[in-house]
Write an enzyme that holds these catalytic residues in place. Structure first.
Site: not given
Lengths: 407, 74
Positions: A98-99, A228, A352
């Site tokens: 997809g990227t 996927h 974080c």
């Protein structure tokens, strides 16, 4: 075999046994509530994949028997996929992810529309694939980026879009179909209308989060999807380029059967992706309605049972299976780890303790709390009792983590 | 105004420091937190919204590090 497990249900039979003394207590059951990251291969895809490895290994460009067979499988896959998406087969290109589809799609528009404009506009909450492609175009193609604000639910601000389009220098607008972190559906058709009025600016619609759950929204010029995420194999993406849209290949050419693609075609992958999509689209309405109600309940219950929690994203106009919330005073990675220990796989937009320390740009653009974030995304087969168990476990986990930091 | 030093501390430390400093202090008390964690820019205003405090704005400490000011209570 039929049963909930065949609807693309996640494993719910526990993780691999940990190495330890044989007398150790068995681990709690583990349930995957991270469908937005990946779904297991749909049974329809598994069967198609194995058959295509036997019959579709040859080079689809060759004129011999094996080549013709592979070519037929690839063409069939393209046709099935196009039918499931409601597009023309010649608009479909298979990519490696997809990227890659997002990168090719956006950079191809930047190249094809170079004379019309050099600005790449995008909503402030696009997937990092859009942001990275834009950065690349800024660095290497002389483009500039123009982020467009969203409201507190993560939805594109159409007034801000009007303003962004006003100078008349926009080459393309990237707008996702629905947000991958908070689920909010984007006003793609309305944005496309504004973009059309502003000099036929084409839209790149990143539909990776929604394909398999919702129909492709009207108004796309180029679109991207990822197999996927709908129960197809990983390593298969889909690039759609609408007939008549000015798109030029941004990468070196190849001599494959599809001129928008490069590299030897993954015929079995394409066949499996198409089989999975056809299967999930036929089930989408029913599973979507069930999960939409279940997510409604989880949103209400999380807000009621956990103090100081920010449940974010549009409560109604959203992906059916996904919700996000942030808990004050809690480190997101600690929360993911503790929930995993309690038997739940969830995602998080918090960073974080990540090396970058950069908070989720999606949550930041919405003004939502970025720490203590959890993204829950259900599978079609996620059992209701596991969602109940999650709701029972969550308040205690959050309270424990808060107590550890004196809250 | 009480100023809390959270230089070098990751999220959620700046918000935690504010929450602890807010304990037992009356409405209208002004607090500031100095933090280089980029999440603080979003999370301090979000904390104010969620806990019913008022976000007064961002400025800079003497060394240039971001400082976020809040007033307790609405």
């Amino acid at each position: 075999m039929t049963g909930p497990g065949d609807l693309g249900a996640p494993p719910s039979d526990g993780p691999p046994a940990p190495s330890g003394p044989p007398s150790a207590a068995p681990p709690p059951p583990w349930t995957d509530l991270d469908a937005a990251s990946a779904r297991p291969l749909h049974p329809a895809a598994r069967a198609a994949l194995l058959a295509a490895y036997e019959q579709g290994y040859a080079d689809p460009r060759r004129l011999h028997h094996g080549g013709r067979q592979a070519r037929r499988l690839l063409d069939d896959a393209r046709e099935v996929l196009a039918g499931s998406l409601g597009v023309r087969p010649d608009e479909v290109t298979f990519t490696g992810s997809g990227t890659e589809a997002v990168h090719r799609g956006l950079l191809g528009l930047a190249r094809g529309r170079r004379r019309a404009g050099t600005v790449l506009a995008h909503s402030a909450v696009e997937h990092s694939a859009v942001l990275h492609a834009t950065d690349w175009a800024v660095r290497d193609l002389g483009c500039s980026a123009r982020p467009v604000a969203v409201d507190a639910s993560g939805r594109l601000d159409l007034d801000a879009l009007r303003e962004a389009l006003a100078p008349g220098d926009v080459a393309a607008l990237a707008l996702q179909s629905a947000n991958h972190e908070v689920g909010t559906t984007q006003p793609v058709a309305a944005a496309a209308e504004l973009a059309g009025l502003a000099g036929q600016v084409p839209l790149l619609v990143d539909a990776c989060a929604s394909v398999g759950w919702q129909p492709l929204p009207a108004g796309w010029g180029v679109a991207a999807a990822s197999a996927h995420k709908w129960g197809g194999p990983a390593g298969v993406g889909v690039l759609l380029v609408r007939k008549g849209v000015r798109w030029r290949d941004p990468y070196p050419a190849d001599d494959r059967s599809d001129l928008r693609a490069s590299g030897f075609e993954d015929v079995p992958g394409a066949v499996a992706a198409a089989a999975a999509l056809r299967a999930v689209v036929s089930e989408a309405e029913q599973t979507g309605a069930r999960l939409h109600r279940l997510v409604d309940r989880v949103r209400r219950e999380v807000a009621a049972r956990v103090p100081d929690v920010d449940v974010v994203g549009d409560p109604d106009d959203r992906l059916p299976h996904l919700l996000t919330f942030s808990c004050l005073y809690v480190d997101g990675e600690a929360l993911v780890t503790e929930l995993d220990r309690a038997g739940f796989g969830v995602g998080s937009g918090s960073a974080c303790t990540a090396s970058t320390h950069e908070p989720s740009h999606v949550l930041a653009a919405m003004g939502a709390l970025t720490h203590g974030n959890v993204r829950l995304s259900l599978h079609p087969g996620t059992p209701e009792h596991e969602v109940e168990r999650f709701l029972d476990v969550l308040p205690g986990v959050v309270a424990r983590l808060r107590a550890e930091v004196g809250m | 105004m009480t100023e809390l030093d959270c230089r070098g501390l990751p999220c959620p430390a700046p918000v935690l420091a504010l929450a602890k400093a807010a304990r037992g202090r009356p409405d209208g008390t002004e607090l500031a937190v100095v933090a280089d964690d980029p999440a603080a820019r979003v999370d301090v205003p979000a904390w104010c919204r969620m806990r019913g405090h008022r976000f007064l704005g961002e400025d800079r400490a003497a060394d240039g590090v971001a400082r976020y000011r809040v007033a307790l209570g609405a």
